[in-house]
Scaffold this active site. Structure first.
Site, PDB file in Angstrom:
ATOM      1  N   ASP A 210       0.905  -1.386  -0.255  1.00 38.19           N
ATOM      2  CA  ASP A 210      -0.008   0.195   0.260  1.00 38.19           C
ATOM      3  C   ASP A 210       0.903   0.935  -0.166  1.00 38.19           C
ATOM      4  OD1 ASP A 210      -2.502   1.513   0.562  1.00 38.19           O
ATOM      5  OD2 ASP A 210      -3.551  -0.007   0.961  1.00 38.19           O
ATOM      6  N   HIS A 284      -2.657   3.264  -4.747  1.00 31.34           N
ATOM      7  CA  HIS A 284      -2.267   2.734  -3.254  1.00 31.34           C
ATOM      8  C   HIS A 284      -0.708   2.011  -3.487  1.00 31.34           C
ATOM      9  CE1 HIS A 284      -5.620   3.496  -1.480  1.00 31.34           C
ATOM     10  NE2 HIS A 284      -6.364   2.844  -1.800  1.00 31.34           N
ATOM     11  N   GLU A 346     -10.277   3.086  -5.708  1.00 37.10           N
ATOM     12  CA  GLU A 346      -9.179   3.763  -5.413  1.00 37.10           C
ATOM     13  C   GLU A 346      -8.489   4.491  -6.210  1.00 37.10           C
ATOM     14  OE1 GLU A 346     -10.634   4.148  -0.420  1.00 37.10           O
ATOM     15  OE2 GLU A 346      -8.625   3.491  -0.851  1.00 37.10           O
TER      16      GLU A 346
END
Length: 779
Positions: A210, A284, A346
């Site tokens: 991440d 990420h 995302e």
């Protein structure tokens, strides 16, 4: 269960509603009688239980013979023996004879009619027969028999005669552990795998990369762990913690070597658990780009210390796909799982949109927009995994921008819509929607519930009530539902003790959702079987949360009796018999039973605990009924000022070692209300304030953040009466708190003649780097 239980001054009506039922002992115990255990005393509840036509029991004790012939049966039997040794201190000895006598038998039977992961467990005529046609089924049968025997602490256990025919409802029964935000040691991962196996879960989704860390060793790209696995925590305390070896702030992090990963994969496989790794792409990815900046779009970031949505994405150059292929070559060599999770969530495309090279590539490919470019990116990943004989699974954003590859599967986290759309399109799906299955959400609104997301409380009952197969799917589409998975994101869950607190006993609820037939699931029945499961946790050293059973108190003052209060007691589930004492001693199972609100004089020290039979279900509530307690509120007991904020329970950044305070705060609007604060007779207000780093990447949500202009360079705590609008009633400078790594008490003298009214507390902020928060308010 190491958390101290404190008073929660809530509305009495809410607590009384939770007292709808309070059985003194689990129904399974009452139904079976004091001397026998029914065959449905198992979590998760078996698919089918058939009691014997003629009531009878089979006795089991430490001398019961155990037979298992063949390596698979011996492996299941040995695991069973080890569990009994750990939880009952029994040391059964297994053997193999041609004609076994009475006792326990484990049989791997290729002709058994059980399902792939199913088993049968027969109890009759002095014989307990566990049988399956697969090693996984026999393993789960061993777990069920262990649960039956460990349902009691007696020297011998009488099992009711009958038969269990059991098999799981879903093939994917999962838990996701985020090890990217905070590294957990391999020994803890083993402990979690063991616990999953005892709940008959079979998939550990391991989030390894991440923005805040890259945790998997990739030998071809050593900087991924040399650089990407480490960061300096935010805040002044960490900045001052200088490593003598480097002369720089001490780094925080860690990674798993390939040898450690191989060991964990093998360890899980022995317990019939598959580890599915997640390598998050294209978003990420800030830790990877910090290690190899050419993977990005120009900037050279550090490994992030912020939480939220970042804008660093992998670029779409061919050299980046060469890098990805090199990473996946080693990932698939380490993890034999059918699926490899590629993330896909995302992916904030601001930097893609600003990159001339990315946009040139998009136009060359004839793609309409950046969403289509991400879809193309996913196709490239699918082709790479297909060459390795693996399947792609990703978060539901991979459905956007174009047609998903036919072999790809979808994990739906933004509600259930992604699962519905994917299943209708013919893709297999796993349900893991937020907030229902996000166990980083708090499991109660109690003020001492440890850090996590507070905007959506996920109670034990809420999780238990989740249905994995959406009602919108027809029978054919429903076949694409592989199962459900709980997700544990650990941004605000720094320690392994708090991981356990977040996971247990909610993992037991998830197990029943994934395993038991829908028509068999029953919330009240689950509660009645849970006390025995909690005893097993204690014997295995699992530090579970008692949030569902912890007693809470609503205290009301009486204007006609200034020296007395009315105390209403309840717990979240309404399960158990609440026992209390008034002299400060610890309640026992034979202490007075709570049946109605208590009228108590000031000065009383009240303790209360919920019991199931003789078993305490949680730590005792400890409440000193004095004027000081009644005039105090913690940040978790104050009310957020707005309904559409983002309330988190955040841990302080100091001290670096040992316990830290935690605070409830809306990171969009740091504002609290004390409804009808008892100002009458108060001469002073004392407010404990703390400061923590404002380390949040809010992306488009930044527009929701409210900043208040300070009157001085250092900022102030402002108090308003009646509402949060208008001029401050009191203004307390923050200057005394500057530089204090923990909490500072700000005080102000109050005028005489005040009456109860709402108080609103807000901070002005001279900068965006610091988040000021309230710890407690004392009148």
């Amino acid at each position: 269960m190491s958390l101290r239980r404190s008073v929660f001054l809530a509305a009495a009506a809410t607590l009384l509603a939770a007292c709808a039922h309070s059985p003194d002992k689990p129904a399974a115990v009452a139904k079976a009688g004091a001397d026998s255990v029914t065959l449905d005393s198992i979590v998760p509840l078996p698919a089918r239980v058939q009691p014997a036509a003629k009531p009878a029991t089979v006795r089991v004790d430490a001398a019961t013979p155990l037979q298992a012939c063949g390596e698979p049966a011996q492996a299941a039997a040995q695991y069973f023996v080890e569990l009994l040794a750990r939880t009952r201190q029994w040391n059964l000895v297994s053997g193999c004879v041609d004609k076994p006598a009475d006792g326990i038998r484990f049989v791997l039977d290729a002709a058994a009619t059980t399902a792939d992961e199913g088993y049968s467990l027969s109890v009759q005529a002095g014989v307990i027969d566990v049988r399956a046609r697969s090693e996984a089924g026999l393993f789960y049968g061993a777990v069920s028999l262990w649960q039956l025997i460990s349902a009691r602490d007696d020297a011998a256990v009488e099992l009711q005669a009958g038969r269990i025919d059991d098999a799981p409802r879903y093939v994917w029964r999962g838990l996701m552990l985020d090890s990217a935000r905070h590294y957990q040691p391999p020994a803890f991962i083993e402990k979690l795998i063991d616990a999953m196996a005892l709940h008959k879960l079979n998939t550990l989704h391991w989030h390894l990369t991440d923005d805040q860390g890259w945790r998997i060793e990739i030998k071809k790209y050593p900087r991924l762990t040399e650089v990407g696995a480490w960061r300096v925590p935010p805040g002044p305390a960490a900045a001052k913690d200088i490593d003598a070896a480097t002369g720089k702030p001490r780094l925080y992090g860690g990674f798993y070597t390939q040898d450690e990963i191989r060991h964990l994969v093998a360890y899980a496989a022995q317990r019939h658990i598959t580890i599915v790794p997640e390598i998050d792409m294209p978003g990420h990815a800030q830790a990877a780009i910090a290690a190899y900046p050419k993977l990005g779009t120009g900037d050279k970031p550090k490994v992030s210390v912020d939480w939220g949505v970042h804008t660093y994405l992998l670029n779409v150059d061919e050299s980046t796909f060469e890098f990805i292929d090199g990473v996946l070559d080693e990932v698939v060599d380490l993890f034999p799982s059918t699926y490899i999770h590629i993330g896909g969530d995302e992916a904030a495309k601001d930097r893609w949109a600003a990159s001339k090279s990315v946009q040139a590539k998009r136009r060359k490919l004839g793609l309409a927009d950046d969403a289509a470019l991400q879809s193309w990116f996913v196709h490239r990943l699918e082709q790479s995994l297909e060459r390795h004989g693996r399947k792609l699974i990703g978060w539901d954003e991979i459905l956007e921008g174009g047609k998903l590859p036919e072999s790809a599967s979808v994990m739906s986290w933004r509600g259930t819509k992604g699962a519905i759309d994917a299943a209708r399109a013919g893709h297999d799906v796993v349900l893991s929607p937020s907030p229902d299955l996000y166990i980083n959400n708090l499991q109660s609104d109690a003020p001492d519930e440890p850090p996590g997301r507070y905007d959506a409380v996920v109670t034990l009952e809420k999780l238990y009530g989740f249905e994995p197969t959406p009602a919108e799917l027809d029978a054919q589409q429903a076949r694409h539902v592989l199962g459900a998975q709980a997700n544990l994101w650990v941004e605000h869950i720094r320690t392994t003790e708090r991981v356990e607190h977040a996971v247990f006993p909610r993992l037991a609820a998830l197990a029943e959702v994934d395993w038991s037939p829908r028509e068999r699931r029953d919330w009240n029945g689950f509660l009645q079987r849970l006390p025995a499961q909690l005893r097993r946790y204690r014997s295995l050293g699992i530090d579970y949360a008692d949030s569902a059973f912890a007693v809470r108190a609503a205290v009301q003052t009486d204007a006609q009796a200034a020296d007395a209060v009315t105390v209403t007691l309840a717990n979240q589930t309404g399960f158990g018999s609440i026992r209390y004492t008034r002299d400060g001693s610890t309640p026992q199972a034979d202490s007075p039973a709570y049946t109605a609100p208590l009228q108590l004089p000031l000065g009383t020290t009240l303790q209360a605990t919920a019991f199931a039979g003789s078993q305490a279900l949680g730590k005792p509530l400890q409440l000193s009924l004095d004027a000081s307690t009644l005039r105090r509120r913690s940040s978790g007991e104050l009310k957020p000022c707005r309904d559409n904020g983002l309330v988190l329970r955040l841990e302080d950044d100091a001290p670096l070692q040992g316990l830290r305070k935690f605070y409830s705060v809306d990171i969009f609007d740091a504002c609290w209300i004390w409804p009808q604060a008892p100002l009458a007779g108060a001469r002073e207000i004392a407010i404990d304030v703390g400061s923590i780093p404002y380390n949040f990447q809010l992306w488009h949500d930044i527009k929701h953040v409210k900043r208040r202009k300070p009157a001085t360079a250092q900022g102030e705590l402002e108090i308003r009466r009646g509402s949060c609008e208008g001029k401050p009633w009191l203004r307390l400078p923050l200057k005394p708190a500057l530089g204090n790594p923990t909490t500072t008490t700000l005080r102000a003298t109050l005028p005489e003649g005040l009456a109860a009214q709402d108080l609103c507390f807000v901070f002005t902020r001279p900068d965006t780097r610091t988040l000021w928060t309230i710890d407690a308010v004392q009148l």
